[in-house]
Design a protein around this motif. Structure first.
Motif, PDB file in Angstrom:
ATOM      1  N   ILE A 271      -9.985 -10.680  -6.062  1.00  0.00           N
ATOM      2  CA  ILE A 271      -9.241 -11.081  -4.823  1.00  0.00           C
ATOM      3  C   ILE A 271      -8.016 -11.679  -5.759  1.00  0.00           C
ATOM      4  CG2 ILE A 271      -7.874 -12.361  -2.785  1.00  0.00           C
ATOM      5  CD1 ILE A 271     -10.194 -11.029  -2.110  1.00  0.00           C
ATOM      6  N   LEU A 272      -7.712 -12.436  -6.752  1.00  0.00           N
ATOM      7  CA  LEU A 272      -7.122 -13.028  -7.829  1.00  0.00           C
ATOM      8  C   LEU A 272      -6.108 -11.905  -7.748  1.00  0.00           C
ATOM      9  CD1 LEU A 272      -5.316 -15.113  -8.919  1.00  0.00           C
ATOM     10  CD2 LEU A 272      -6.547 -15.340 -10.856  1.00  0.00           C
ATOM     11  N   VAL A 273      -6.177 -10.998  -8.669  1.00  0.00           N
ATOM     12  CA  VAL A 273      -5.330  -9.420  -8.967  1.00  0.00           C
ATOM     13  C   VAL A 273      -4.280  -9.075  -8.054  1.00  0.00           C
ATOM     14  CG1 VAL A 273      -5.559  -6.869  -9.568  1.00  0.00           C
ATOM     15  CG2 VAL A 273      -7.194  -8.954 -10.752  1.00  0.00           C
ATOM     16  N   LEU A 274      -4.884  -9.086  -6.946  1.00  0.00           N
ATOM     17  CA  LEU A 274      -4.380  -8.389  -5.759  1.00  0.00           C
ATOM     18  C   LEU A 274      -3.308  -8.624  -5.250  1.00  0.00           C
ATOM     19  CD1 LEU A 274      -7.693  -6.962  -3.348  1.00  0.00           C
ATOM     20  CD2 LEU A 274      -6.071  -5.893  -4.671  1.00  0.00           C
ATOM     21  N   ILE A 275      -3.659 -10.322  -5.346  1.00  0.00           N
ATOM     22  CA  ILE A 275      -3.321 -11.305  -4.758  1.00  0.00           C
ATOM     23  C   ILE A 275      -0.943 -11.549  -5.899  1.00  0.00           C
ATOM     24  CG2 ILE A 275      -2.091 -13.887  -4.697  1.00  0.00           C
ATOM     25  CD1 ILE A 275      -4.958 -14.220  -3.522  1.00  0.00           C
ATOM     26  N   VAL A 276      -1.595 -11.594  -7.136  1.00  0.00           N
ATOM     27  CA  VAL A 276      -0.861 -11.515  -7.727  1.00  0.00           C
ATOM     28  C   VAL A 276      -0.292 -10.117  -8.295  1.00  0.00           C
ATOM     29  CG1 VAL A 276      -0.335 -11.143 -10.911  1.00  0.00           C
ATOM     30  CG2 VAL A 276      -1.697 -13.440  -9.516  1.00  0.00           C
ATOM     31  N   GLU A 277      -0.406  -8.888  -7.879  1.00  0.00           N
ATOM     32  CA  GLU A 277      -0.055  -7.833  -7.830  1.00  0.00           C
ATOM     33  C   GLU A 277       0.993  -8.006  -6.634  1.00  0.00           C
ATOM     34  OE1 GLU A 277       1.900  -5.032  -9.066  1.00  0.00           O
ATOM     35  OE2 GLU A 277       0.084  -5.302 -10.281  1.00  0.00           O
ATOM     36  N   VAL A 278       0.867  -8.281  -5.609  1.00  0.00           N
ATOM     37  CA  VAL A 278       1.517  -8.603  -4.508  1.00  0.00           C
ATOM     38  C   VAL A 278       2.717  -9.688  -4.941  1.00  0.00           C
ATOM     39  CG1 VAL A 278       1.934  -9.548  -2.074  1.00  0.00           C
ATOM     40  CG2 VAL A 278       0.235  -7.863  -2.675  1.00  0.00           C
ATOM     41  N   LEU A 279       2.538  -9.878  -5.140  1.00  0.00           N
ATOM     42  CA  LEU A 279       3.800 -11.268  -6.249  1.00  0.00           C
ATOM     43  C   LEU A 279       5.101 -10.335  -7.709  1.00  0.00           C
ATOM     44  CD1 LEU A 279       1.997 -14.786  -6.464  1.00  0.00           C
ATOM     45  CD2 LEU A 279       3.646 -14.577  -4.664  1.00  0.00           C
ATOM     46  N   ASN A 280       4.012  -9.855  -8.112  1.00  0.00           N
ATOM     47  CA  ASN A 280       4.834  -8.915  -9.106  1.00  0.00           C
ATOM     48  C   ASN A 280       5.479  -7.949  -8.186  1.00  0.00           C
ATOM     49  OD1 ASN A 280       5.534  -7.548 -11.555  1.00  0.00           O
ATOM     50  ND2 ASN A 280       4.201  -6.686 -11.524  1.00  0.00           N
ATOM     51  N   SER A 281       5.757  -7.310  -7.425  1.00  0.00           N
ATOM     52  CA  SER A 281       5.971  -6.284  -6.495  1.00  0.00           C
ATOM     53  C   SER A 281       7.096  -6.818  -5.923  1.00  0.00           C
ATOM     54  CB  SER A 281       4.907  -5.537  -5.506  1.00  0.00           C
ATOM     55  OG  SER A 281       3.952  -4.831  -6.256  1.00  0.00           O
TER      56      SER A 281
ATOM     57  N   TRP B 293       0.739  -1.372  -0.162  1.00  0.00           N
ATOM     58  CA  TRP B 293       0.329   0.448   0.020  1.00  0.00           C
ATOM     59  C   TRP B 293       1.046   1.180  -0.193  1.00  0.00           C
ATOM     60  CZ3 TRP B 293      -4.458   0.954  -1.187  1.00  0.00           C
ATOM     61  CH2 TRP B 293      -5.234   2.190  -0.600  1.00  0.00           C
ATOM     62  N   LYS B 294       2.314   1.351   0.434  1.00  0.00           N
ATOM     63  CA  LYS B 294       2.435   2.802   1.054  1.00  0.00           C
ATOM     64  C   LYS B 294       3.614   2.548  -0.143  1.00  0.00           C
ATOM     65  CE  LYS B 294       4.440   2.491   5.923  1.00  0.00           C
ATOM     66  NZ  LYS B 294       4.659   2.585   7.278  1.00  0.00           N
ATOM     67  N   THR B 295       4.175   1.674  -1.293  1.00  0.00           N
ATOM     68  CA  THR B 295       5.316   1.609  -2.013  1.00  0.00           C
ATOM     69  C   THR B 295       4.374   1.052  -3.696  1.00  0.00           C
ATOM     70  OG1 THR B 295       5.597  -0.517  -1.771  1.00  0.00           O
ATOM     71  CG2 THR B 295       7.263   1.074  -0.782  1.00  0.00           C
ATOM     72  N   GLU B 296       3.391   0.551  -4.144  1.00  0.00           N
ATOM     73  CA  GLU B 296       2.785   0.304  -4.674  1.00  0.00           C
ATOM     74  C   GLU B 296       1.551   1.432  -5.718  1.00  0.00           C
ATOM     75  OE1 GLU B 296       4.699  -1.338  -6.898  1.00  0.00           O
ATOM     76  OE2 GLU B 296       6.403  -1.407  -5.140  1.00  0.00           O
ATOM     77  N   ASP B 297       1.449   1.973  -6.386  1.00  0.00           N
ATOM     78  CA  ASP B 297       0.072   3.244  -6.591  1.00  0.00           C
ATOM     79  C   ASP B 297      -0.125   2.127  -7.328  1.00  0.00           C
ATOM     80  OD1 ASP B 297       1.930   5.483  -6.197  1.00  0.00           O
ATOM     81  OD2 ASP B 297       2.495   5.321  -8.297  1.00  0.00           O
ATOM     82  N   ALA B 298       0.270   0.907  -8.029  1.00  0.00           N
ATOM     83  CA  ALA B 298      -1.047  -0.037  -8.768  1.00  0.00           C
ATOM     84  C   ALA B 298      -1.674  -1.129  -7.876  1.00  0.00           C
ATOM     85  CB  ALA B 298      -0.208  -1.187  -9.807  1.00  0.00           C
TER      86      ALA B 298
END
Length: 100
Positions: A42-52, A4-9
């Motif tokens: 929720i899957l989108v959020l999970i994949v975004e966290v893994l990408n980060s 949340w702090k570092t990733e705009d996406a």
């Protein structure tokens, strides 16, 4: 918290999740459809966290330009795009089935 702090996406997708999850709960569709709608978000959020996480590791260990670093970042971004595409297809399909 770090995403949340570092990733705009991640922040943008989280805001969408805060809007779309209640919408999914309130839609007059079956429980299975509701779960598919919510699960796709929720899957989108999970994949975004893994990408980060991939990007953070690559940035940590790769100060120089390297083809594998670029490939890792590109594949992580592609995974996010696929998750977003799946979410869009899921939402459009279920809404079309429910209201058309």
């Amino acid at each position: 918290k770090a995403a949340w702090k570092t990733e705009d996406a991640f922040r943008q997708e989280s805001v969408l999740a805060v809007i779309l999850i209640p919408v999914a709960v309130l839609l007059p569709v079956s429980l299975v459809y509701k779960l598919l709608l919510i699960g796709s978000i929720i899957l989108v959020l999970i994949v975004e966290v893994l990408n980060s996480a991939i990007e953070a590791v690559v940035d940590r260990f790769g100060g120089e330009i390297h083809p594998l670093s670029g490939k890792a970042k590109d594949l992580g971004s592609a995974a996010v795009l696929l998750a977003l595409t799946l979410a869009l297809i899921t939402w459009v399909s279920i809404l079309a089935d429910a209201f058309l």
